[in-house]
Motif scaffolding. Structure first.
Motif, PDB file in Angstrom:
ATOM      1  N   ALA B 346     -17.442  -5.691  11.611  1.00  0.00           N
ATOM      2  CA  ALA B 346     -18.320  -6.624  12.212  1.00  0.00           C
ATOM      3  C   ALA B 346     -17.788  -6.247  13.782  1.00  0.00           C
ATOM      4  O   ALA B 346     -18.101  -5.515  14.099  1.00  0.00           O
ATOM      5  N   VAL B 348     -19.091  -8.687  17.211  1.00  0.00           N
ATOM      6  CA  VAL B 348     -19.374 -10.235  17.810  1.00  0.00           C
ATOM      7  C   VAL B 348     -19.104  -9.630  19.047  1.00  0.00           C
ATOM      8  O   VAL B 348     -19.255  -7.872  19.990  1.00  0.00           O
ATOM      9  N   VAL B 356     -11.675 -14.240  19.032  1.00  0.00           N
ATOM     10  CA  VAL B 356     -12.515 -13.782  17.449  1.00  0.00           C
ATOM     11  C   VAL B 356     -10.992 -12.855  16.409  1.00  0.00           C
ATOM     12  O   VAL B 356      -9.860 -13.197  15.606  1.00  0.00           O
ATOM     13  N   CYS B 410     -16.754 -14.319  12.538  1.00  0.00           N
ATOM     14  CA  CYS B 410     -17.507 -12.887  13.200  1.00  0.00           C
ATOM     15  C   CYS B 410     -18.615 -13.734  13.529  1.00  0.00           C
ATOM     16  O   CYS B 410     -19.282 -13.776  14.810  1.00  0.00           O
ATOM     17  N   GLY B 415     -22.041 -12.780  16.245  1.00  0.00           N
ATOM     18  CA  GLY B 415     -21.668 -11.543  15.986  1.00  0.00           C
ATOM     19  C   GLY B 415     -22.550 -11.621  14.774  1.00  0.00           C
ATOM     20  O   GLY B 415     -23.087 -12.166  13.797  1.00  0.00           O
TER      21      GLY B 415
END
Lengths: 410, 480
Positions: B346, B348, B356, B410, B415
């Motif tokens: 993922a 961000v 996070v 995220c 994100g």
């Protein structure tokens, strides 16, 4: 039929959307008088306008400032949609090197805001400070600096767009790496408003270089500089840009090096060794004026085209252009594109263009209209898309603008 | 049990590629039942291995005429189930499409078939002083065609960008076997819409790229690699923010956290990192030799300002390899800790990394799962690795729930659900976290332009519920 926006649109757009003007040059580009201009102030207002246009079969011509629109033919009747009320800087986080702004924000204003944090958007097409961010992206313009920074399309991270039928889509995001889903943002970049109206954008920024050095070589004949220019383009050094241009006394090669003082000095020495050429170096004060002059040359001229071929064939492109009397040119040597500025009073324009197109296409290249006189058809003398590409592009047009409110796909 | 392909279809395919290149033996098909994400396993009905654009076109024509779904596959190193077969589908493998067709140093482009291994392209172009920048961790095995399908990245895409930046033209085989040319470096890229850009990252759902025109860059003159050891991921993260905000442009900025360091140091890949370290930060600069020490000095200073316990600097290629070892071998080393590993992906905004990472730590604690983080810190691309045992059904369920929470975390931070591994089969259901029905419908409609009958890699990328409405649900073969 003429559209009176005050009558037709006053119920769906606020009073602030009316009474706006666009430059006279837009009428020249569109080959018809512009009578109706509206300036929506939000994506919702853009959507309302496009839904209305879809129902009433009125064409919509989206523009930023309207000063840089390519020659095309709008449907009749049409209204011009300017993004002049969409100017907000939405989200700027310098530590993330990303910026979100409305499509009508001027690049020059954004540059001022970014420079405070030592950042910039490293693209330098003609008149870039006076373009809108949305116009820059819709035209897909990177300028010669793409040699060092990559093309604009790779730095557009996200966008809000309004499709021809009024659907609002939020595409991409505000992070640099993002492969969630099919990248339907990519065809929006450079689509010139064929598919949708861009209302806001998120772009990746870069740190301003500590040193921005300009190396210059001049010659009495531009052709004398081509081999040096190509040697630089294939040297084991990556300049920020390599531009070759005609001047009143011959030609000029401009090479821009970005980095820290030590690396730029070393790069210059390597280029001098590689080419056996000694460059004239300009300081930063001269550099600004010189570069801007070069970048913006002939932006008010009536007649300009863009040629494109493999970079290694740029010498042949210049030979083809050299047969036309009175032309000026600026070539992006790394990318293989040449902007050709033709004299307004050129005799036998059509046969000149036909010959140029034939020469360029024989090299496997393309020719596009940037600005052409009213008597020249905006399509006939320029390279068509490949048949297969046109078919796919037409399919995508149907997806995003099913009623054909925006431009036709060429 | 997967139904075998009718013998007439096998015969038609064999006529095109030769019988030995049509795999129907169930034992041999086992190799193709999953990709790098082994949690999903679906054996294809057959695997076909063509060796040219013409053969691919003919194979697709035969299969699509029979309504059989085609699943393109490179090396199968993908981590999202993207190269997994559809029930009743046939995998068209690129193993024999492995030739570099041309290298044009004058124009800095190469043209290659999709089965060429990523690292082999740079090996072939390095005698010309050129290289191909995208460097996914699997670059010694993954293929260029797979890179195009996934729009792959890698550690050095912080400075150099991902695959899309380098693909300038494509030959593609679309629905029914139609061959098309898209783009090309010698043509104005905006003569029409950016179809090449749209095709890159389409995860095999639009068609098969059979020839790829690729831009190359000159090999950089010098490299400096730094390794900073920190007490915590947070302090390493602050150093990254400082480095990027200062205007430095590193080629790569990578972080491995404490659990990962411990796994690596306990493995054959041990690099000599202190076991008590909370994080290791790898920073690399490349470019003109003359400026590199200055950049490295500044970065080292920022690391020390943020509390680095020590900062090492590579002085030779062997030392550089050693400093990279924990990052490069992290996934392999985790096998020592748990039998199974779910590599998440993922992105961000970089400034959101500290919060996070703390959130991921909290999710791991709540579910009682061990999560080790390896990530591309420079561009905020996280790879939380969830360690588990698939034989433990209850734990498997917890992994799925934790994964979804990590994705939501995220997305809430601004994100997205995947930075470089793709959506594939694995993340289809997360697509609704980032896109609404209008965006998903537009993506489905764009696919239909290329693949009107949804016979290329159906059931991937777009979520099943919306997919069913949009006519892109995973469809079984209609051939009898």
């Amino acid at each position: 039929m003429r559209v009176d926006p005050a009558d037709s649109l006053s119920e769906i757009l606020p009073a602030e959307a009316f009474g706006h003007s666009v430059p006279a040059s837009l009428s020249a580009a569109l080959r018809t008088d512009v009578e109706s201009v509206v300036a929506p102030g939000s994506p919702e207002e853009v959507a309302a306008l496009l839904r209305w246009a879809s129902k009433t079969a009125v064409g919509v011509v989206p523009v930023g400032t309207g000063a840089h629109t390519y020659p095309r033919y709008p449907s009749d009747p049409f209204v011009v949609l300017t993004t002049s009320r969409l100017t907000e800087i939405g989200h700027y986080e310098p530590a993330d090197l990303t910026l979100t702004a409305s499509a009508g924000a001027r690049v020059g204003d954004l540059s001022t805001a970014m420079a405070v944090h030592g950042q910039w958007l490293p693209f330098d097409p003609p008149d870039v400070p006076n373009r809108t961010l949305g116009g820059l992206v819709a035209a897909g313009l990177s300028g010669p600096l793409w040699a060092g920074y990559g093309q604009l399309r790779n730095h557009v991270l996200g966008a809000t767009v309004v499709c021809g039928d009024g659907r609002v889509l939020k595409l991409g995001g505000r992070v640099v790496k993002n492969v969630a889903g099919f990248d339907i943002l990519k065809p929006m970049v450079g689509s010139r408003g064929d598919l949708a109206v861009i209302t806001s954008l998120t772009v990746r920024l870069f740190p301003l270089p500590a040193v921005d050095r300009l190396l210059i070589v001049e010659a009495s004949d531009i052709s004398e500089l081509v081999s040096t220019a190509r040697a630089i383009a294939t040297a084991p050094v990556m300049p920020a840009s390599i531009v070759l241009s005609s001047t009143s006394v011959g030609g000029r090669l401009l090479v821009r090096l970005h980095g820290v003082s030590d690396s730029v000095g070393a790069d210059q020495r390597r280029l001098e060794e590689h080419t056996s050429v000694s460059f004239d170096i300009r300081n930063v004060y001269e550099l600004g004026d010189l570069l801007e002059g070069e970048r913006d040359r002939d932006i008010t001229g009536e007649f300009a085209v863009r040629l494109w071929a493999l970079p290694s064939r740029i010498d042949e492109l210049l030979v083809a252009v050299g047969q036309i009397p009175g032309v000026n040119l600026t070539a992006d040597v790394y990318g293989g594109s040449v902007r050709v500025y033709l004299p307004d009073n050129l005799s036998d324009i059509k046969s000149v263009l036909m010959r140029l197109r034939e020469d360029v296409e024989n090299l496997g290249g393309t020719i596009r209209a940037l600005r052409v006189p009213a008597e020249v058809d905006a399509f006939s003398y320029f390279t068509k898309p490949l048949v297969d590409e046109r078919e796919l592009a037409t399919g995508l047009k149907q997806v995003f603008d099913p009623h054909g409110v925006l431009w036709r796909v060429e | 049990m997967t139904r075998p392909l009718p013998s007439a279809v096998v015969s038609d395919l064999s006529e095109i590629v030769g019988r030995r290149h049509v795999i129907t033996d169930p034992d041999r098909l086992l190799v193709y039942e999953s990709d790098g994400l082994t949690a999903y396993r679906i054996p294809p009905r057959a695997v076909v291995l063509p060796a040219s654009t013409e053969e691919i076109s003919a194979v697709v024509e035969v299969l699509h005429r029979k309504g059989v779904a085609v699943i393109p596959r490179g090396a199968g190193t993908g981590l999202s189930g993207g190269a997994l077969s559809t029930p009743g589908g046939v995998i068209v493998g690129m193993a024999r499409m492995n030739r570099i067709l041309t290298i044009d140093p004058e124009n800095r482009i190469a043209r290659a078939q999709p089965g060429v291994i990523n690292a082999h392209l740079t090996e072939a172009t390095s005698p010309y002083g050129l290289y191909y920048p995208p460097d996914p961790s699997s670059q010694s095995a993954c293929t260029l065609g797979g890179n195009v399908a996934e729009n792959s990245g890698g550690p050095h895409c912080l400075k150099y960008g991902v695959t899309a930046r380098y693909v300038t033209g494509l030959t593609v085989v679309l629905a029914g076997g139609r061959v098309m040319q898209l783009g090309g470096v010698g043509r104005d890229p905006y003569t029409t819409l950016d179809l090449v850009g749209l095709f890159v990252g389409s995860e095999g759902c639009f068609g098969i790229a059979t020839e790829i025109e690729i831009r190359l860059l000159p090999i950089t003159e010098g490299v400096r690699t730094l390794l900073g050891i920190f007490e915590s991921v947070e302090s390493a993260g602050r150093a990254v923010t400082k480095i990027i905000a200062s205007g430095l442009m590193p080629a790569a900025v990578e972080i491995v956290d404490g659990p990962t360091i411990q796994a690596v140091e306990a493995s054959v890949f041990a690099a000599g990192y202190p076991l008590e370290a909370g994080a290791a930060l790898v920073i690399e600069f490349d470019g003109t030799e003359a400026g590199l020490d200055l950049d490295a000095d500044r970065a080292e200073g920022y690391c020390l300002e943020e509390g680095a316990i020590e900062v090492q600097r590579a002085t030779d290629p062997e030392h550089r390899t050693k400093l990279w070892r924990a990052r490069k071998k992290a996934f392999g080393a985790m096998g020592r800790i748990a039998p199974d590993l779910l590599v998440q992906d993922a992105t961000v905004p970089r400034t959101k990394l500290p919060e996070v990472l703390a959130g991921i730590d909290d999710i791991g604690s709540r579910y009682g799962l061990k999560i080790a983080n390896v990530f591309h810190a420079g561009d905020g691309n996280l790879h939380p690795n969830i360690l588990f045992d698939r034989q433990n059904q209850k734990e498997l369920e917890l992994v799925e729930r934790a994964s979804k929470e990590i994705m939501q975390l995220c997305v809430d931070a601004g994100g997205t659900i995947t930075g470089e591994h793709g959506v594939g089969l694995d993340k289809r259901e997360y697509m609704t976290l980032v896109y609404g029905p209008a965006e998903l419908q537009a993506m489905a409609a764009a696919k239909q332009v290329f693949d009107p009958d949804s016979l290329f890699n159906p059931g991937k990328v777009l979520p099943e519920v919306e997919g069913a409405e949009l006519g892109v649900a995973m469809k079984a073969s209609t051939v009898s």
